[in-house]
Design an enzyme around this catalytic site. Structure first.
Site, PDB file in Angstrom:
ATOM      1  N   LYS A  85       0.837  -1.034   0.149  1.00 64.54           N
ATOM      2  CA  LYS A  85       0.030   0.164   0.064  1.00 64.54           C
ATOM      3  C   LYS A  85       0.950   1.141   0.173  1.00 64.54           C
ATOM      4  O   LYS A  85       2.094   1.285   0.527  1.00 64.54           O
ATOM      5  CB  LYS A  85      -0.770  -0.141   1.195  1.00 64.54           C
ATOM      6  CG  LYS A  85      -0.253  -0.070   2.605  1.00 64.54           C
ATOM      7  CD  LYS A  85       0.370   1.411   3.064  1.00 64.54           C
ATOM      8  CE  LYS A  85       1.115   1.340   4.431  1.00 64.54           C
ATOM      9  NZ  LYS A  85       1.820   2.560   4.747  1.00 64.54           N
ATOM     10  N   ASP A 212      -2.156  -1.657  10.777  1.00 65.72           N
ATOM     11  CA  ASP A 212      -2.505  -1.325   9.378  1.00 65.72           C
ATOM     12  C   ASP A 212      -2.879  -2.633   8.390  1.00 65.72           C
ATOM     13  O   ASP A 212      -2.880  -2.351   7.132  1.00 65.72           O
ATOM     14  CB  ASP A 212      -1.449  -0.716   8.629  1.00 65.72           C
ATOM     15  CG  ASP A 212      -0.083  -1.362   8.382  1.00 65.72           C
ATOM     16  OD1 ASP A 212      -0.095  -2.420   9.215  1.00 65.72           O
ATOM     17  OD2 ASP A 212       0.697  -1.120   7.494  1.00 65.72           O
TER      18      ASP A 212
END
Length: 375
Positions: A85, A212
């Protein structure tokens, strides 16, 4: 999110694995030959020597490893892509009483990723994790093993697994490669066991082992708050075809180190919701793609600031619209062009890779973009 991280291809018959035993009763680890689908654009001078070392290890260990490979049902191996990401913007809202930080960030999943394979193991007591990268921990400290332990604890399923991990995402990069591996492991275990959990449960549980990991259970673009575990799907703010270049020095950054160096008085004053509104309407720009962790990262590693400034200068007039750091670093993201500047090409210590934004449909996992498959 970022606050204090916890931190496809069939097996190559030529590269038989090397097996090691660990002291952890529930974990068995092995190393296999390295496969490469996504190659960085800068092969290091010592890669040939590294490949020779891997080849010798694999040949020596081939006989010892055969029994462990048999643990995986060869006709029931799931090959799956494990993405990473970037943070299109990252605001730190406050420091919490528990020492963590509340954040507000626009995450987007990208197609730079690792290759993973999963199968049910015949073992009743241990998972088997295999990886050729000697820098990757293969014991219970690895987020993949943590994810599989979490899956069993939450679902009551007593199944153990065989996993092969082929690393492409660099470490200490702010790209969430390890978190993506953990999310992929949760997804794969759930699929192999007949989906005893919902996607919403997997998202909720993932916060137990990393801040995350949850974002990978979004549909690809997500506005994340809290420690990062509060995930709201949003429409992709940029076309998925937007060219992106990732550049990283061969030095990683420790997330706790960056937060320790953070001066809360030096944060951006931009409203995260206003940034979200602007990026949807205007696209990326340097004053939109803000990252409150850049200042402490640049103070700890001044070379990063120099790299960012050189990329901005090299990108003028070439379609580059924004240059910023992802997460807690040390990857610098160039949006608008994936052309590699000459100074990057000439520096063999810089990792560089083109990338594209990717999304997924509910009920499916991420796949590499068509762009990446052509590279």
């Amino acid at each position: 999110l970022l606050s204090h991280f916890l931190f496809r291809v069939p097996p190559n018959p030529v590269n038989a694995p090397m097996v090691f035993a660990t002291s952890a009763a529930a974990t068995h680890v092995a190393v296999v030959g390295l496969h490469s689908r996504h190659r960085p654009l800068n092969p290091r001078a010592n890669h040939a020597a590294q490949r020779l070392i891997h080849r010798r290890r694999n040949v020596i260990a081939s006989a010892a490893a055969a029994a462990d490979i048999d643990e995986a049902a060869a006709d029931d191996v799931m090959a799956i892509f494990s993405p990473s990401k970037i943070n299109l913007f990252l605001r730190i809202v406050r420091r919490r009483d528990d020492g963590f930080h509340d954040l507000a960030s626009l995450f987007h999943v990208i197609d730079l990723g690792d290759d993973m394979k999963f199968s049910k193991s015949s073992s009743a007591s241990r998972d088997t994790l295999v990886c050729a990268d000697e820098t990757i921990p293969l014991d219970a400290s690895n987020l993949v093993i943590k994810a599989l332990d979490l899956f069993r604890a939450k679902t009551g399923v007593e199944q153990f697994f065989w996993v092969e991990l082929v690393k492409k995402v660099p470490h200490g990069a702010g790209l969430g490669g390890g978190s993506g591996n953990a999310a992929t492991a949760l997804w794969a275990a759930n699929e192999l066991c007949g989906r005893p959990a919902t996607e919403e449960q997997l998202l909720e549980w993932s916060a137990d082992i990393g801040s995350d990991i949850s974002v990978f259970f979004s549909t690809g673009a997500a506005f994340c708050t809290g420690r990062g575990e509060i995930v709201d799907d949003v429409e992709p703010p940029l076309p998925l075809s937007t060219p992106i270049l990732l550049v990283k020095p061969n030095i990683g950054l420790s997330t706790p180190q960056i937060f320790k160096a953070l001066d809360l008085e030096g944060r951006s004053t931009a409203d995260p919701l206003e940034l979200l509104k602007r990026i949807k309407g205007e696209g990326c720009a340097d004053d939109i793609c803000v990252n409150d962790l850049e200042a402490p990262a640049f103070s700890e590693l001044p070379e990063l600031l120099a790299l960012k400034e050189k990329l901005k200068a090299a990108g003028e007039g070439k379609g580059v619209v924004a240059v910023f750091m992802s997460g807690s670093g040390s990857t610098i993201v160039q949006v608008g062009s994936d052309e590699v500047p000459d100074f990057v090409l000439e520096d063999s210590d810089l990792f560089r890779a083109p990338a594209r934004l990717i999304t997924r449909q509910k009920g499916e996992w991420y796949k590499p973009s068509e762009f990446l498959q052509r590279v």
